[in-house]
Design an enzyme around this catalytic site. Structure first.
Site, short mmCIF file in Angstrom:
data_model
loop_
_atom_site.label_atom_id
_atom_site.label_comp_id
_atom_site.label_asym_id
_atom_site.label_seq_id
_atom_site.Cartn_x
_atom_site.Cartn_y
_atom_site.Cartn_z
N LYS A 58 -9.61 1.86 -3.00
CA LYS A 58 -10.07 1.34 -1.71
C LYS A 58 -11.52 1.74 -1.46
CE LYS A 58 -8.62 1.01 3.11
NZ LYS A 58 -7.65 1.49 4.13
N CYS A 78 -5.17 -2.64 3.07
CA CYS A 78 -5.06 -2.47 4.52
C CYS A 78 -6.17 -3.22 5.25
CB CYS A 78 -5.03 -0.99 4.87
SG CYS A 78 -4.49 -0.65 6.55
N GLU A 105 0.85 -1.20 0.00
CA GLU A 105 0.00 0.00 0.00
C GLU A 105 0.88 1.25 0.00
OE1 GLU A 105 -3.28 2.04 3.06
OE2 GLU A 105 -1.96 0.41 3.72
#
Length: 526
Positions: A338, A388, A278
Site C-alpha cells: 500500500k 482500502c 485486505e
C-alpha cells in the site's frame, strides 16, 4: 433571528450535501440533491454579498460557509465514531468531539472560499459562477492533498449516476465537481438576481452544462467508448469472510476463523483467479501456522489458477499493508504494498500519538510502497491492486497509465470496512470505486471483508454484488479493457496540476479585475 435562520439554512444545505454522496434511504448517489445543496449555499452567500455592502459581510459568509461544510463533513464520515468508540474503546464524548474536530478543521479550506466569494464576486452572473466554481474546486483539491489528503465525500461522487458522469473520462471527479459548482452557482445567481437582464443567459448556460452531456450519453454512451477496447474475459472468485471487527485480531476467535475459512476457499475455489480482502490473513507471515503460506503457494504453483491474498508483510521492526500474488511457474510471489497510508490507522502523525494511545486499536507505523507498482499479470490481463481508501486518489492510480502497453486492464480494490460497521461508509466507498471505473474506463473488482464485494464494469455499473455482512464467494466474468482515456493521459503525466492551474488562474484574474474596478471607482468618487 435572521442570523439564526440563515445559519440553520446553511446547516440543512450541508446535510443535503452529505446525503447526496450516498442517500441514507437507499445508499445511492443523488446528483440532483448535490446540485440543490450547492445552489442553496450560493444563494445564501450571494445574499450576503448584496447586503448593501455592509461591513463584515465576508466574515459572515466565511462563518456560514464553515457551518455548511462542517455539517456536510460530519454528516459524510460520522461513521469514524464507530471505529473510535465501538472498536477503539474511546469514550463516546471524545469520539464525537474527534469527528467534529476533524470536520471543523477540514472545513477551514471552504471558509476561505466562501469568504472570498462574498468579498470579491463580480457583478456579472457568469463571472460570479466561474469564480465560485474555481474557489470551490481549489478547496476540494486542498482537502484532497494537504497533510496526506482526506477527500472522502467530494461532491463529484454524487454524479456517478447523473448526466455529468459523461465528463469523468475527460476531467475526473474534481472536474465534475467544478462543473456541478458552476451549474449550481448559475442557477442560484439567476434566482437571486432575478431582475437582472442576463437571467435567461444564466439559466441557459446551466441547462447546457447539465443537459448536453446527458444527451451525448443517451446517443453515444460515453464520449470515449472507442478508447476502451475489450481485452478478453477473466473469471474471478471474490471472497468475503465477514469476520467481525471486534474479533478480527483475537487468537482463537477471528484469527482462527479467518485462517480456516480463507484457507478452505483458496484450496477449493475453481475460478482462474481467486481474490481475498485486505488483511484477510491478519498475521505477519512469520506469525502464521507453520507451512500455512507455503501450502497456498504450492496449491497455485501449477495448473491454470492464480490467487491474490491480503496480509501484512514484514516483521515487528517494520511492516506494510500488502497483497501477495501466487501463480504457476514462479518461484517468487508477486507483491503490492500500500502506497497511500491512512493517518492514525497506518501511520501516526506527529504530536498525535497521545490520542491514538487512548484507543484499543492495533495501530502502527506502516511502511509505504512505491507509486505505480507493477500490475499482477494473469491470463492476458494486467490487474492493478489498490488497498482500502487508496481508490480515493485517482491521480495516484493514474500513475499506472502513462504507457498504454503496460497500463492495467482491470483495477482491483481490496478493503476491510468492518471498522465502520453496517454504515453508509460501504455505499460511499462503492460510489468512489465506480467513479474510478468511469475515469479510466476500466472494470473495478472489489474484494471486501463485509461489503461491498462487487464487480463494476468500465462504465461504472455494478454488475455483480454479494449481500453485505454475509460470508460468501462471488464468482463473475470480468471483461478487461485497454486504451487510454483523456483523463488517464493527462493525470498520469501532470497529476492534478492542470485543475489547480485553471482554478488559480480564474481566481487570480477575478481578484485582479475586482481590484481594478474598485480603484477606478475610488478615483471617480475622489
Amino acid at each position: 433571528m435572521n442570523a439564526l435562520v440563515r445559519a440553520l439554512g446553511f446547516g440543512l444545505a450541508g446535510l443535503a450535501q452529505a446525503a447526496s454522496i450516498a442517500a441514507p434511504w437507499n445508499g445511492q448517489p443523488q446528483w440532483w440533491l448535490q446540485l440543490l445543496s450547492l445552489a442553496a449555499l450560493v444563494w445564501l452567500l450571494d445574499g450576503l454579498r448584496n447586503a448593501d455592502g455592509r461591513a463584515g459581510a465576508w466574515r459572515c459568509g466565511a462563518f456560514q460557509g464553515w457551518i455548511f461544510t462542517t455539517t456536510w463533513l460530519c454528516g459524510t464520515f460520522w461513521w469514524l465514531f464507530i471505529s473510535m468508540h465501538t472498536y477503539g474503546g474511546l469514550p463516546a464524548p471524545l469520539a464525537a468531539i474527534a469527528v467534529f474536530a476533524l470536520s471543523a478543521a477540514l472545513a477551514l479550506y471552504y471558509v476561505v472560499a466562501c469568504g472570498l466569494y462574498v468579498a470579491f464576486a463580480p457583478s456579472s452572473p457568469v463571472g460570479s459562477a466561474a469564480f465560485f466554481a474555481a474557489l470551490w474546486t481549489l478547496a476540494e483539491l486542498v482537502r484532497g492533498s494537504w497533510f496526506t489528503g482526506f477527500p472522502w465525500g467530494a461532491g463529484g461522487y454524487a454524479h456517478v449516476d447523473g448526466p455529468l458522469a459523461v465528463y469523468a473520462p475527460w476531467i475526473g471527479v474534481y472536474g465534475i465537481g467544478a462543473i456541478s459548482a458552476a451549474i449550481a452557482a448559475l442557477v442560484a445567481i439567476a434566482l437571486r438576481r432575478a431582475r437582472s437582464r442576463p437571467v435567461a443567459i444564466n439559466a441557459g448556460l446551466a441547462l447546457i452544462l447539465l443537459c448536453v452531456p446527458a444527451l451525448l450519453g443517451a446517443i453515444r454512451g460515453t464520449p470515449v467508448d472507442d478508447a476502451a477496447r475489450s481485452h478478453g474475459q477473466l473469471r474471478i472468485a471474490l471472497l468475503q469472510g465477514n469476520i467481525p471487527q471486534d474479533e478480527k485480531f483475537i487468537p482463537g476467535g477471528g484469527i482462527a476463523t479467518a485462517l480456516r475459512w480463507y484457507g478452505e476457499q483458496l484450496h477449493t475455489a475453481a475460478a482462474p483467479l481467486v481474490i481475498t480482502p485486505e488483511t484477510a490473513l491478519p498475521l505477519l507471515p512469520s506469525q502464521l501456522p507453520p507451512g500455512y503460506l507455503e501450502a497456498i503457494a504450492a496449491r497455485y504453483a501449477s495448473g491454470n489458477q492464480a490467487a491474490i491474498v491480503g496480509l501484512p508483510l514484514g516483521d515487528r521492526n517494520g511492516y506494510s499493508n500488502a497483497v501477495v500474488g501466487f501463480r504457476p511457474g514462479e518461484s517468487q510471489t508477486y507483491r503490492y504494498e500500500k502506497h497511500h497510508l491512512v493517518p492514525f490507522g497506518e501511520f501516526i502523525p506527529g504530536l498525535f500519538r497521545w490520542f491514538t494511545e487512548m484507543m484499543n486499536i492495533p495501530l502502527g507505523d506502516f511502511n509505504s510502497g512505491g507509486l505505480a507498482q507493477a500490475p499482477f499479470a494473469w491470463q492476458g490481463q494486467r490487474i492493478a491492486p489498490n488497498i482500502c481508501y487508496e481508490d480515493l486518489f485517482g491521480d495516484e492510480i493514474g500513475a499506472n497509465f502513462r504507457n498504454e502497453a503496460d497500463a492495467p486492464t482491470i483495477l482491483l480494490n481490496v478493503s476491510n470496512i468492518a471498522w465502520f460497521g453496517d454504515s453508509i461508509a460501504i455505499d460511499q466507498h462503492l460510489a468512489i470505486s465506480r467513479m474510478r471505473a468511469l475515469e479510466f474506463q476500466r472494470p473495478m473488482v472489489r474484494a471486501t471483508n463485509t461489503g461491498a464485494t462487487a464487480v463494476i464494469d468500465h462504465r461504472g455499473r455494478v454488475t455483480h454484488e454479494l449481500p453485505r455482512l454475509t460470508r460468501g464467494v462471488l464468482e463473475a466474468e470480468v471483461e478487461g479493457r485497454t486504451g487510454i482515456t483523456p483523463y488517464a493521459f493527462w493525470v498520469s503525466r501532470f497529476r492534478l496540476w492542470p485543475l489547480w492551474a485553471l482554478a488559480l488562474v480564474v481566481v487570480a484574474a477575478t481578484l485582479l479585475a475586482q481590484r481594478g474596478r474598485r480603484v477606478q471607482t475610488a478615483a471617480v468618487i475622489g
